[in-house]
Write an enzyme that holds these catalytic residues in place. Structure first.
Site, PDB file in Angstrom:
ATOM      1  N   LYS A 155      62.776  28.589 108.695  1.00  0.00           N
ATOM      2  CA  LYS A 155      64.073  28.627 108.023  1.00  0.00           C
ATOM      3  C   LYS A 155      64.271  27.451 107.074  1.00  0.00           C
ATOM      4  O   LYS A 155      65.021  27.549 106.113  1.00  0.00           O
ATOM      5  CB  LYS A 155      65.157  28.604 109.109  1.00  0.00           C
ATOM      6  CG  LYS A 155      66.497  29.010 108.649  1.00  0.00           C
ATOM      7  CD  LYS A 155      67.388  29.274 109.813  1.00  0.00           C
ATOM      8  CE  LYS A 155      67.820  27.996 110.500  1.00  0.00           C
ATOM      9  NZ  LYS A 155      69.007  28.260 111.350  1.00  0.00           N
ATOM     10  N   ASP A 156      63.627  26.335 107.367  1.00  0.00           N
ATOM     11  CA  ASP A 156      63.820  25.126 106.562  1.00  0.00           C
ATOM     12  C   ASP A 156      62.744  24.933 105.499  1.00  0.00           C
ATOM     13  O   ASP A 156      62.771  23.952 104.760  1.00  0.00           O
ATOM     14  CB  ASP A 156      63.838  23.892 107.480  1.00  0.00           C
ATOM     15  CG  ASP A 156      64.971  23.952 108.489  1.00  0.00           C
ATOM     16  OD1 ASP A 156      66.017  24.544 108.161  1.00  0.00           O
ATOM     17  OD2 ASP A 156      64.806  23.424 109.607  1.00  0.00           O
ATOM     18  N   ARG A 183      75.756  30.934 105.123  1.00  0.00           N
ATOM     19  CA  ARG A 183      75.451  32.295 105.577  1.00  0.00           C
ATOM     20  C   ARG A 183      76.284  32.667 106.812  1.00  0.00           C
ATOM     21  O   ARG A 183      76.885  33.749 106.862  1.00  0.00           O
ATOM     22  CB  ARG A 183      73.956  32.387 105.914  1.00  0.00           C
ATOM     23  CG  ARG A 183      73.525  33.701 106.539  1.00  0.00           C
ATOM     24  CD  ARG A 183      72.075  33.626 107.006  1.00  0.00           C
ATOM     25  NE  ARG A 183      71.900  32.620 108.046  1.00  0.00           N
ATOM     26  CZ  ARG A 183      72.152  32.816 109.331  1.00  0.00           C
ATOM     27  NH1 ARG A 183      72.577  33.990 109.762  1.00  0.00           N
ATOM     28  NH2 ARG A 183      71.993  31.846 110.208  1.00  0.00           N
ATOM     29  N   ARG A 184      76.335  31.766 107.775  1.00  0.00           N
ATOM     30  CA  ARG A 184      77.147  32.057 108.970  1.00  0.00           C
ATOM     31  C   ARG A 184      78.624  32.063 108.635  1.00  0.00           C
ATOM     32  O   ARG A 184      79.368  32.931 109.086  1.00  0.00           O
ATOM     33  CB  ARG A 184      76.860  31.016 110.064  1.00  0.00           C
ATOM     34  CG  ARG A 184      75.464  31.165 110.650  1.00  0.00           C
ATOM     35  CD  ARG A 184      75.143  30.092 111.673  1.00  0.00           C
ATOM     36  NE  ARG A 184      73.781  30.225 112.160  1.00  0.00           N
ATOM     37  CZ  ARG A 184      72.958  29.200 112.407  1.00  0.00           C
ATOM     38  NH1 ARG A 184      73.373  27.955 112.242  1.00  0.00           N
ATOM     39  NH2 ARG A 184      71.732  29.422 112.843  1.00  0.00           N
ATOM     40  N   ARG A 218      77.484  19.486 111.332  1.00  0.00           N
ATOM     41  CA  ARG A 218      76.068  19.156 111.125  1.00  0.00           C
ATOM     42  C   ARG A 218      75.532  18.321 112.272  1.00  0.00           C
ATOM     43  O   ARG A 218      76.240  17.983 113.206  1.00  0.00           O
ATOM     44  CB  ARG A 218      75.877  18.425 109.788  1.00  0.00           C
ATOM     45  CG  ARG A 218      75.985  19.352 108.571  1.00  0.00           C
ATOM     46  CD  ARG A 218      75.080  18.916 107.432  1.00  0.00           C
ATOM     47  NE  ARG A 218      73.779  18.510 107.896  1.00  0.00           N
ATOM     48  CZ  ARG A 218      73.154  17.417 107.486  1.00  0.00           C
ATOM     49  NH1 ARG A 218      73.715  16.627 106.594  1.00  0.00           N
ATOM     50  NH2 ARG A 218      71.971  17.097 107.980  1.00  0.00           N
ATOM     51  N   ARG A 255      75.784  18.846 117.876  1.00  0.00           N
ATOM     52  CA  ARG A 255      76.723  19.953 117.616  1.00  0.00           C
ATOM     53  C   ARG A 255      77.419  20.395 118.896  1.00  0.00           C
ATOM     54  O   ARG A 255      78.628  20.640 118.907  1.00  0.00           O
ATOM     55  CB  ARG A 255      75.972  21.145 117.006  1.00  0.00           C
ATOM     56  CG  ARG A 255      75.386  20.825 115.643  1.00  0.00           C
ATOM     57  CD  ARG A 255      74.786  22.066 115.019  1.00  0.00           C
ATOM     58  NE  ARG A 255      73.804  21.725 113.996  1.00  0.00           N
ATOM     59  CZ  ARG A 255      73.294  22.604 113.153  1.00  0.00           C
ATOM     60  NH1 ARG A 255      73.665  23.862 113.213  1.00  0.00           N
ATOM     61  NH2 ARG A 255      72.413  22.232 112.257  1.00  0.00           N
ATOM     62  N   CYS A 299      68.434  26.371  97.277  1.00  0.00           N
ATOM     63  CA  CYS A 299      69.265  25.493  98.095  1.00  0.00           C
ATOM     64  C   CYS A 299      70.001  26.343  99.125  1.00  0.00           C
ATOM     65  O   CYS A 299      69.745  27.516  99.291  1.00  0.00           O
ATOM     66  CB  CYS A 299      70.227  24.690  97.235  1.00  0.00           C
ATOM     67  SG  CYS A 299      71.659  25.605  96.667  1.00  0.00           S
TER      68      CYS A 299
HETATM   69  N1  LIG Z   1      69.009  24.334 109.858  1.00  0.00           N
HETATM   70  C1  LIG Z   1      68.568  23.608 111.013  1.00  0.00           C
HETATM   71  C2  LIG Z   1      67.740  24.474 111.904  1.00  0.00           C
HETATM   72  N2  LIG Z   1      66.498  24.828 111.540  1.00  0.00           N
HETATM   73  C3  LIG Z   1      66.002  25.651 112.521  1.00  0.00           C
HETATM   74  C4  LIG Z   1      66.950  25.792 113.504  1.00  0.00           C
HETATM   75  C5  LIG Z   1      66.837  26.597 114.722  1.00  0.00           C
HETATM   76  C6  LIG Z   1      65.496  27.104 115.130  1.00  0.00           C
HETATM   77  C7  LIG Z   1      64.905  28.161 114.271  1.00  0.00           C
HETATM   78  O1  LIG Z   1      65.570  28.855 113.476  1.00  0.00           O
HETATM   79  O2  LIG Z   1      63.686  28.346 114.397  1.00  0.00           O
HETATM   80  C8  LIG Z   1      68.063  25.024 113.139  1.00  0.00           C
HETATM   81  C9  LIG Z   1      69.307  24.848 113.911  1.00  0.00           C
HETATM   82  C10 LIG Z   1      70.304  25.978 113.785  1.00  0.00           C
HETATM   83  O3  LIG Z   1      70.327  26.710 112.791  1.00  0.00           O
HETATM   84  O4  LIG Z   1      71.108  26.141 114.707  1.00  0.00           O
END
Ligand SMILES: NCc1[nH]cc(CCC(=O)O)c1CC(=O)O
Length: 310
Positions: A83-84, A131-132, A149, A155, A242
């Protein structure tokens, strides 16, 4: 005989460490004589917690400093949440392996309320992801969404301190950290379509590092790979570089991919959706097709407005 050593660059959050140790253990049990070490790096993205990510350079922040460690030889691989990982890697790097996916869904976490729909009018939901946020507001326009964050523990601490009535996190992170019990329910994709690559861990290395790629290859999960390729192709076509309210989620049904995608206004006012099916080998084309369908419905206007704002 000297032992062979492989070094993993990792962020120092508990979830990043969990992921790196998972790769470390799998590699050491697969390859006798291989010693795998962790190189912990505190990235800017982890240090600056008071500003929305989109404003300080987006998620690429989490990846760049790990790449620097690989370039100057302090490390050989980096373990990332897919995801990152930006859609385009810088020259000199490749991402040859994606491991088996954990639960890709978002998790609803609250100490008081059962579900998003059960929240009282005007309740406060914490999430840092547009997105959420967009999907929460689309389902419940009355709710107040506030930025949240920090790593998973931070969190949850803010939720417990009473700053929010509920927060939304990736189920994968909570499950990996043995915090299943904090999840009220896993949000169905119809309610919160997951982020591209959510729940999957990828491994990056220096481009053409044949020995490293050979060591990594047994960790690859073909099903996860095909799903994430489709999701990322969609995001790439939308230039969702982004942090943006884009979701993309592919499932395999036999050898057929079924993918759903979404682009939304951050206030949830407009939610554009597309879905489609394709043979698993044609995931990238499916992702591009869905992106173009979304652009045709007006996603370009939504994304342009957003980029001007941030
Ligand atoms: N953006 C931060 C991030 N990057 C990956 C995860 C969770 C684990 C994953 O998606 O593999 C998270 C935390 C979240 O979104 O709660």
């Amino acid at each position: 005989m000297s032992r062979e050593i492989l070094r993993i660059a990792t962020r120092s959050s508990p979830l990043a460490i969990w992921q790196a140790e998972y790769v470390q253990q799998r590699l050491e049990s697969l390859h006798e004589g291989l010693s795998v070490e962790l190189v912990r790096i505190k990235t800017q993205g982890d240090k600056i917690l008071d500003t929305p990510l989109a404003k300080i350079g987006g998620k690429g922040l989490f990846v760049k400093e790990l790449e620097e460690a690989m370039m100057d030889g302090r490390a050989d691989i980096a373990v990332h949440s897919m995801k990152d990982v930006p859609m385009e890697l810088p020259p000199g790097f490749e991402l040859p392996v994606i491991c088996e996916r954990e639960d890709p869904r978002d998790a609803f976490v609250s100490n008081t309320y059962e579900s998003l729909m059960a929240l009282p009018e005007g309740a406060c939901v914490g999430t840092s992801s547009l997105r959420r946020q967009a999907q929460v507001k689309a389902n419940r326009p009355d709710l107040v969404v506030k930025s949240l964050r920090g790593n998973v523990q931070t969190r949850l601490g803010k939720l417990d301190a009473g700053e929010f009535d509920a927060i939304i996190l990736a189920a994968a992170g909570l499950k990996r950290l043995q915090m299943h019990d904090r999840i009220r329910y896993e949000m169905p994709p119809e309610e919160s379509l997951p982020a591209v690559g959510q729940g999957a861990v990828g491994i990056e290395c220096r481009e053409g590092d044949a020995r490293t790629i050979e060591l990594l290859s047994p960790l690859s999960d073909k099903d996860t790979w095909d799903r994430v390729v489709a999701e990322r192709a969609m995001n790439r076509r939308l230039e969702g570089g982004c942090q943006v309210p884009i979701a993309g989620f592919a499932l395999l049904e036999g050898d057929e991919l079924w993918m759903r995608a979404l682009v939304a206004e951050e206030n949830g006012g407009r939610v554009l959706r597309a879905e489609g099916r394709a043979p698993r080998a044609e995931g990238a084309a499916l992702g591009v097709k869905l992106a173009e369908e979304l652009l045709g419905k007006g996603a370009d206007v939504i994304l342009q407005a957003l980029y001007q704002k941030h």
